[in-house]
Each structure stands twice: as structure tokens, then as C-alpha cells.
Design an enzyme around this catalytic site. Structure first.
Site, PDB file in Angstrom:
ATOM      1  N   MET A   1       0.700  -1.190  -0.024  1.00 40.98           N
ATOM      2  CA  MET A   1      -0.181  -0.130   0.206  1.00 40.98           C
ATOM      3  C   MET A   1       1.031   1.412   0.184  1.00 40.98           C
ATOM      4  O   MET A   1       0.658   2.703  -0.238  1.00 40.98           O
ATOM      5  CB  MET A   1      -0.970   0.270   1.455  1.00 40.98           C
ATOM      6  N   TYR A   2       1.582   1.075   0.155  1.00 47.47           N
ATOM      7  CA  TYR A   2       3.327   2.701   0.611  1.00 47.47           C
ATOM      8  C   TYR A   2       3.391   3.303  -1.223  1.00 47.47           C
ATOM      9  O   TYR A   2       3.761   1.908  -2.310  1.00 47.47           O
ATOM     10  CB  TYR A   2       4.217   2.028   0.893  1.00 47.47           C
ATOM     11  N   SER A   3       2.305   3.854  -1.442  1.00 45.67           N
ATOM     12  CA  SER A   3       2.672   4.139  -2.791  1.00 45.67           C
ATOM     13  C   SER A   3       1.956   3.994  -3.870  1.00 45.67           C
ATOM     14  O   SER A   3       1.589   3.516  -4.814  1.00 45.67           O
ATOM     15  CB  SER A   3       4.107   4.692  -2.733  1.00 45.67           C
TER      16      SER A   3
END
Length: 335
Positions: free
Chosen positions: A58-60
Site C-alpha cells: 500500500m505504500y505509494s
């Protein structure tokens, strides 16, 4: 750099883990660095002997995994898979689709393949559930994770912030079914958030679970020289773009007791002639249950400063002085 076993496994990881949420796409968050700006930090970390890198799908929205995989291939060369320990996570929404989130078998199986594609590798070393999924039976999640490991797509599995009873229940089910067991826990743990000492850290010690804390510097609160606000004023923000635009940190920190801890930290740091962040990180490292704190880096001095913390050995008296002002707070980020 010292290397230690991750929990009861034979996997050797560096005493510091580089957190990669900072690297990816600024379209996701204004403080995130793109590939060209991220690469120097991977070079610093690798050259210092850091072999442990933590990211999440989910990061970036996937871009962090892409940058992490590409950067590690660049800096580590031929050693990029044998020498590097890559950790990523699954749980948070990746799109508006109802099945593109959570810990269902459908999502776990799709998510690991997507993460591997973005990272540019056939397997990850540590595949972690980012949070507990109340909407999915734990048996479904645990069997899916077991199958991911048996398919060779992950070497080990880990978990992140949840209640201790939930983690123990998952460990027990895995044991009873003969499924792959969690080897690590990634909780929030720092001088101004110590609630995991109540049960989770004790559980991890008893079960031989490796602990890789996130936010060991309280999102920079313990690093910057922030002053206690005057009555009626909001807490001052930090100097970085992230610190000035991080409402989640406002929810977690900046209470009166937090500033009491910060004052005690500053006093010990001044007596030592060291930056407060080195003392704060040395405190986390002093806990025998902790394997490797996850550090962030967005400025050239961040990694060198963190490395120096490895050399700081706090006395019993210093630890007691820093811990004394702490007041228990509401458990955060478990539901």
C-alpha cells in the site's frame, strides 16, 4: 554492523532495518521521494551493512515496492537476492474493488504475485500481514499464508500491530494445523508509546518471535528539538515535509506527558553530548526482545546518525531517568 537471528529462525538480519515507506511516489504523499531521490539512501544503507528492508504494497499504492526492488538491484548487484532481506506487507486497500484488500485467500494470493512483480523478484524473505482482518476467518488467512510459503513465494511470514490475544490465537491455530508460523511482529514502540510492553512484547519473548518496531523515533518527535507548546497553542511541527503534514502523528504524540519524556531524553542526551535521536534509538535497541528497529531516512544525515546509535550503551540509571515520566495512554492502531 551486527547481524542477529530474526526470532527463532536462522535468518540473519542487520540490527537496523530501513523502512521504505518514504520511497515511491510523491503523488501518494508530498514527503515521498521518487526513485532518483531515493537511491542515495539505499546506497548509504547497503554500504553501511544494512541488509534488511521493509516496505508494503500500500505504500505509494505499489510504487514503493517498485522503487525498493529497483534500488536494491542497483546497489547490491549480484548480491541483491542472496545478500538482501526483503519484507513487504498485505492488508490495506489497493483499489476501490471490494476484494482488493484484507486477508482473504483471494486477496492474499493475488497480492503476493503483484508484490513480487513490482519488486522484480521470485520471492520475498518476510511476508507480513499489515493489520488484523476482522472480516476474514483467521484459518482462511493462515492457510493462504502457509500456501504462499510452500509455493516458494515467501520464506517466512510475520504480523504487525494487533492485540496480543489475536496474535496468540493465530499462533495457536497455526500450531494446531501444522501451518507455517509467524516469526516476527512489527508493533509501534518508542519512548512515548510503550503500550506494547503490557502484553505483546512479553508474548513475543515467550514465543521466540522477532520484534521489528515501527516508528522508533515517534515519527521524528524524539529526534527534533520541539518545544512544549504554550497553553492554547498547538504542538509545533517538525522541520520535514512529513512532520508538517502528518495528522496521524498528531493523534499519537504531542501530549503533555510526551513532552515530559522528551525533556528527560534531552537531559540525558545533553549529558552524553549526543543528539536526542541517538539516545532514543539506543533505548529501543537496549531492549533484549527487539531484533531491529525500522528507521526512516529522508535526509543525508539520517542513516549515519542512526548507525551511531548502535554504539551507544545506556546505563541502568539513564534508562530509568528516560522512562520515569511516561504515562500510559490509549492503545492505538489495533482496530
Amino acid at each position: 554492523m551486527d547481524y542477529v537471528n530474526l526470532g527463532k529462525t536462522g535468518l540473519k538480519v542487520s540490527r537496523l532495518c530501513l523502512g521504505c515507506m518514504t520511497y515511491g511516489s510523491s503523488a501518494w504523499r508530498p514527503w515521498v521521494l521518487d526513485y532518483d531521490a531515493s537511491l542515495p539512501f539505499f546506497k548509504q544503507a547497503w554500504q553501511a551493512g544494512i541488509n534488511f528492508y521493509d516496505t508494503a504494497d500500500m505504500y505509494s499504492v505499489g510504487a514503493s515496492e517498485e522503487v525498493t526492488g529497483r534500488a536494491l538491484r542497483e546497489v547490491a548487484g549480484k548480491a541483491w537476492r542472496d545478500g538482501v532481506v526483503i519484507a513487504t506487507k498485505v492488508f490495506n486497500p489497493m483499489s476501490s474493488e471490494p476484494n482488493d484488500r484484507g486477508l482473504s485467500r483471494k486477496h492474499v494470493m493475488a497480492a503476493i504475485d503483484n508484490s513480487l512483480k513490482r519488486l522484480g523478484t521470485d520471492y520475498v524473505d518476510l511476508y507480513q500481514i499489515h493489520r488484523f482482518d476482522y472480516a476474514t476467518p483467521i484459518e482462511e488467512t493462515l492457510e493462504a499464508l502457509h500456501d504462499v510459503v510452500k509455493a516458494g513465494k515467501a520464506r517466512y511470514i510475520g504480523a504487525s500491530s494487533m492485540w496480543a490475544w489475536q496474535f496468540m490465537k493465530m499462533l495457536a491455530v497455526s500450531e494446531a494445523r501444522g501451518w507455517t508460523r509467524f516469526v516476527s511482529m512489527q508493533p509501534q514502540y518508542n519512548l512515548v508509546y510503550r503500550e506494547e510492553e503490557r502484553e505483546m512484547l512479553r508474548l513475543c519473548k515467550a514465543e521466540g518471535i522477532g520484534v521489528i518496531p515501527w516508528s522508533p523515533l515517534a515519527r521524528g518527535f524524539l529526534a527534533a528539538d520541539r518545544k512544549r507548546p504554550s497553553p492554547g497553542q498547538n504542538a509545533p511541527k517538525g522541520e520535514t515535509t512529513r512532520a508538517s503534514s502528518d495528522p496521524f502523528a498528531d493523534h499519537l504524540y504531542y501530549g503533555d506527558a510526551d513532552f515530559d519524556v522528551k525533556d528527560a531524553l534531552n537531559k540525558v542526551a545533553k549529558a552524553r553530548g549526543l543528539p536526542p535521536m541517538q539516545i532514543a534509538l539506543a533505548w529501543v535497541l537496549s531492549k533484549p526482545v527487539v531484533t531491529a528497529p525500522i528507521i526512516g531516512a529522508s535526509k543525508p544525515h539520517h542513516i549515519p546518525d542512526a548507525l551511531k546509535a548502535l554504539e551507544v550503551k545506556l546505563t541502568v540509571e539513564e534508562i530509568a531517568a528516560i522512562e520515569a515520566p511516561y504515562n500510559p495512554k490509549t492503545v492505538a492502531d489495533h482496530d
